[in-house]
Design an enzyme around this catalytic site. Sequence first.
Site, PDB file in Angstrom:
ATOM      1  N   GLU A  73     -38.644  56.462 -16.553  1.00 44.04           N
ATOM      2  CA  GLU A  73     -39.719  55.826 -15.680  1.00 44.04           C
ATOM      3  C   GLU A  73     -40.916  56.582 -15.613  1.00 44.04           C
ATOM      4  O   GLU A  73     -41.832  56.539 -14.874  1.00 44.04           O
ATOM      5  CB  GLU A  73     -39.064  55.741 -14.259  1.00 44.04           C
ATOM      6  CG  GLU A  73     -38.021  54.701 -14.321  1.00 44.04           C
ATOM      7  CD  GLU A  73     -37.492  54.121 -12.903  1.00 44.04           C
ATOM      8  OE1 GLU A  73     -37.931  54.518 -11.860  1.00 44.04           O
ATOM      9  OE2 GLU A  73     -36.817  53.123 -12.931  1.00 44.04           O
TER      10      GLU A  73
ATOM     11  N   LYS B  24     -38.504  61.756 -16.916  1.00 44.96           N
ATOM     12  CA  LYS B  24     -37.543  61.714 -15.623  1.00 44.96           C
ATOM     13  C   LYS B  24     -36.098  61.891 -16.026  1.00 44.96           C
ATOM     14  O   LYS B  24     -35.646  62.329 -15.092  1.00 44.96           O
ATOM     15  CB  LYS B  24     -38.010  60.364 -14.986  1.00 44.96           C
ATOM     16  CG  LYS B  24     -37.514  60.328 -13.244  1.00 44.96           C
ATOM     17  CD  LYS B  24     -38.005  58.999 -13.053  1.00 44.96           C
ATOM     18  CE  LYS B  24     -37.388  58.644 -11.451  1.00 44.96           C
ATOM     19  NZ  LYS B  24     -37.592  57.018 -10.968  1.00 44.96           N
ATOM     20  N   GLN B  25     -35.832  61.127 -16.989  1.00 45.28           N
ATOM     21  CA  GLN B  25     -34.427  60.989 -17.242  1.00 45.28           C
ATOM     22  C   GLN B  25     -34.281  60.939 -18.869  1.00 45.28           C
ATOM     23  O   GLN B  25     -35.174  60.565 -19.618  1.00 45.28           O
ATOM     24  CB  GLN B  25     -34.021  59.941 -16.330  1.00 45.28           C
ATOM     25  CG  GLN B  25     -34.650  58.561 -16.756  1.00 45.28           C
ATOM     26  CD  GLN B  25     -34.263  57.501 -15.554  1.00 45.28           C
ATOM     27  OE1 GLN B  25     -35.080  57.521 -14.653  1.00 45.28           O
ATOM     28  NE2 GLN B  25     -33.289  56.913 -15.580  1.00 45.28           N
TER      29      GLN B  25
ATOM     30  N   ASP C 254     -27.435  50.853 -12.863  1.00 43.47           N
ATOM     31  CA  ASP C 254     -26.732  52.179 -12.328  1.00 43.47           C
ATOM     32  C   ASP C 254     -25.158  51.309 -12.519  1.00 43.47           C
ATOM     33  O   ASP C 254     -24.501  52.430 -12.963  1.00 43.47           O
ATOM     34  CB  ASP C 254     -26.958  52.519 -10.835  1.00 43.47           C
ATOM     35  CG  ASP C 254     -28.431  52.887 -10.834  1.00 43.47           C
ATOM     36  OD1 ASP C 254     -29.249  52.343 -11.331  1.00 43.47           O
ATOM     37  OD2 ASP C 254     -28.571  53.731 -10.042  1.00 43.47           O
TER      38      ASP C 254
HETATM   39  C1  BGC Z   1     -34.227  55.798 -11.866  1.00 47.49           C
HETATM   40  C2  BGC Z   1     -33.728  54.454 -12.216  1.00 47.49           C
HETATM   41  C3  BGC Z   1     -32.343  54.053 -11.294  1.00 47.49           C
HETATM   42  C4  BGC Z   1     -32.814  54.138 -10.073  1.00 47.49           C
HETATM   43  C5  BGC Z   1     -31.513  53.760  -8.942  1.00 47.49           C
HETATM   44  C6  BGC Z   1     -34.567  55.610 -10.157  1.00 47.49           C
HETATM   45  O1  BGC Z   1     -34.807  56.932  -9.955  1.00 47.49           O
HETATM   46  O2  BGC Z   1     -35.241  56.049 -12.560  1.00 47.49           O
HETATM   47  O3  BGC Z   1     -33.209  54.520 -13.589  1.00 47.49           O
HETATM   48  O4  BGC Z   1     -31.915  52.958 -11.717  1.00 47.49           O
HETATM   49  O5  BGC Z   1     -33.492  55.502  -9.725  1.00 47.49           O
HETATM   50  O6  BGC Z   1     -30.829  54.703  -8.928  1.00 47.49           O
END
Ligand code: BGC
Length: 792
Positions: free
Chosen positions: A502, A614-615, A373
């Site tokens: 993820e 998820k992202q 992040d």
């Molecule tokens: C995300 C990750 C992120 C982590 C911390 C997770 O929910 O999938 O990409 O690094 O949260 O923010």
Amino acid sequence: MKLLNFKHPPAYRVDPWRIIEDKFSPENNMLSETLFTVSNGYIGIRGSFEEGLFEHPDRTIGGIYLNGFFESVPIPHAERGYGFAQNTQTLLNVTDSKIIELYLDGERFSLGSGAILSFRRILNMKEGCQERKVVWKSPEGREVQITVTRLVPFKHRHLIVFNYQVIPLNFSGQITLRSSLDGNVDNHTHVEYDQRFSASLGDLRLQVSDIKLEDTGAVIIQETVRSQLAMACAMENRLKGGKLLKADTGRTDQQATTTFQLTANENEKITLLKYVAYFTSRDYPAEKIPDMALETVGKAQKIGFKSLCDEQKEHCKKYWDSAGVYLEGDPKAEQGLRFNLFHLLQASGSNGTTGIPAKGLTSEGYDGHYFWDTEIYMVPFFTSIKPEQARKLLEFRYSILDHARSRARELSHQKGALYPWRTIAGEEGSSYFPASTAQYHINAAIAFAMHRYIEISGDFSLMLDFGAEILFETARLWEDLGTYVPRKGNRFCYNEVTGPDEYSALVNNNCYTNLMAQWHLRYAYQTARYLQQNHPNEFSKLAKKIKLCEEELKAWQRAAEYMYIPYDEVMQIHPQDDGFLDKEVWDFKSTPADNYPLLLHYHPLVIYRFQVCKQPDVILAHLLLSERYSLEQKRRDYNYYEPITTHDSSLSPSIFSIVASELGYCEDAYQYFLMSARLDLENIMKVTHYGIHMANMAGSWMCLVSGFAGMRISEGSVSFNPYMPDNLKQYRFRIRVRGCLLEVIVRKRKARYKLLEGESISFAHQGTWVTLSEGETVNFKLAGQKQQINSH
Ligand code: BGC
């Protein structure tokens, strides 16, 4: 999965520079505690009350956190595999120093009893403090006004100051104030099966090892059980007003308390100033920290509350002046954006030995860990606003390079470094390797952030001082990890990796990973060649130190050249990985709204078996490596992935907003921006009470700068391609580029650029190059306001 048209009533009053809560509600309290946290990047104190909330113990997390101060907690694997992480590090909730109890003729003040006649909790983003004003009527009818200002000075990283004022409104009588330090602290047990939260520490709670009393203060020394760290917390209390009857300081096993007994007349103002300082053995020798803490509160008291407030205001003013963010037309969005920027300021205290936790210092969520992040979201922000902070964050990565080297050996790489997915002090802290260690792209994120930093700031010394060592060691890992696969035309492939998304894990050839690895290998190769030519001594010293030879450089070049990038010729899109398109698409229609985030309702294996994200993954690559793909390609990929993305990660909406802006999907862009700007203020992820979402906060700024204004950086040059979203009338921001401060103002039909500081700057506006000298302004008509294009 479309999340457009979300509508939430504002829980807090809309105000350009403050977050205001007008009504106390126990149900909302944990959320407010997070939002109203004050922090300077080293200390964070949640917006919880000095008097506690003992009638509602489950509605408060009274946490205070020191960045980098952790316990090492064994990970209880029922079935341990070779190389599994064995310990995790947990950010500790430290000595509770906020306690101030108030008694009115023996009646104890508490929001859970009597009647609240008025209440206001305010986060003052201009002045950098938290304020609270309460008018309370005791069960026996005594009315009192309590005004508290809480400051965590940016200039004095070890300090907290409380200014606690009491005015008896309808009586004269005895007032008792008890100001304490309490060492009886624990972390908070949250939903145990949710890996996003911290667990109780049980026997590993912070221990009290000593308490020393002073006349009107004390120092308490606490030690960790396994990580062998010590901390000291000192307080000094000063009372003004009233007629003092008695002041003394006493202790119990785990607490020190200074008690003031006084009499006060109706309408007389009584002020208790409480100065608190924290020091830990992570920064100084353990035997020195109690005295250092005491000295600091002594000095602070001499500086005085007013001067500390003035300094704080000045610090905030400088920050706001350099960020210059202003939106006209949507006050909610503007407040959200400023709130996010304020928390970024509050998180920016790295001195090179700490990073920024995913939740800042606002709670214990994610155990206070640092993730990618920082590099993909926060470093680009800081590079443009506070470059020195960006550099410190990268320096922190250097400080844990040895851990990354050891981790690489554990993963059977004979050379190179593998950064931990989540950590505080450098060790991998995740127990679930499919969604952590397998995210090798963390290495590329660090390289990418260094590149971004150097491109924007022009400070190549970072590479010479420490960056090249990180860059080469991490690049080595990519070369070692991949393999030339005959069945894929001898292309260089990565098997069993996890990309940013993820909701897929341990896949072959995650598109993002391969693209970023390729970029990383090339950057490392080019940097090595550049150093060989321009800094030969430094290069050979480093090459000797890490045993880097010519063959290896060539191997990097070759791996990058032969990198396999998944592409589906029929659909003309980038599959997220080799097997992604063979999976069934998740049945969104039959998924109840309450089943999001999916990770809390479905076993990972179920999720992994479907096309659901998820992202952003491929879409993130389109932003980071923007030049590589045509708009048409980006559009096809966006159209494919946007409907199957749940945004269950807060890292998601901002990236979709920026790419949507580029594609002319203005409605999507604005809705995702709004979601990002107000994500914590409106508790959109439903977990803000366990901490804010720092990456998203930086992401919301990127929506403005890289999205609406279309800023891109390429080979050290900045370009803009601004448009005006329908919901706005005007927007403005400032960025630092190579020592210059450039202001960008966009109105409905025109864009205006002004060089506020620095000799001169060249940049492109919608393809036209301009150079400005200090003080100069240039105006452009906005060529072709973006047409709204429907995304599907
Ligand atoms: C995300 C990750 C992120 C982590 C911390 C997770 O929910 O999938 O990409 O690094 O949260 O923010």
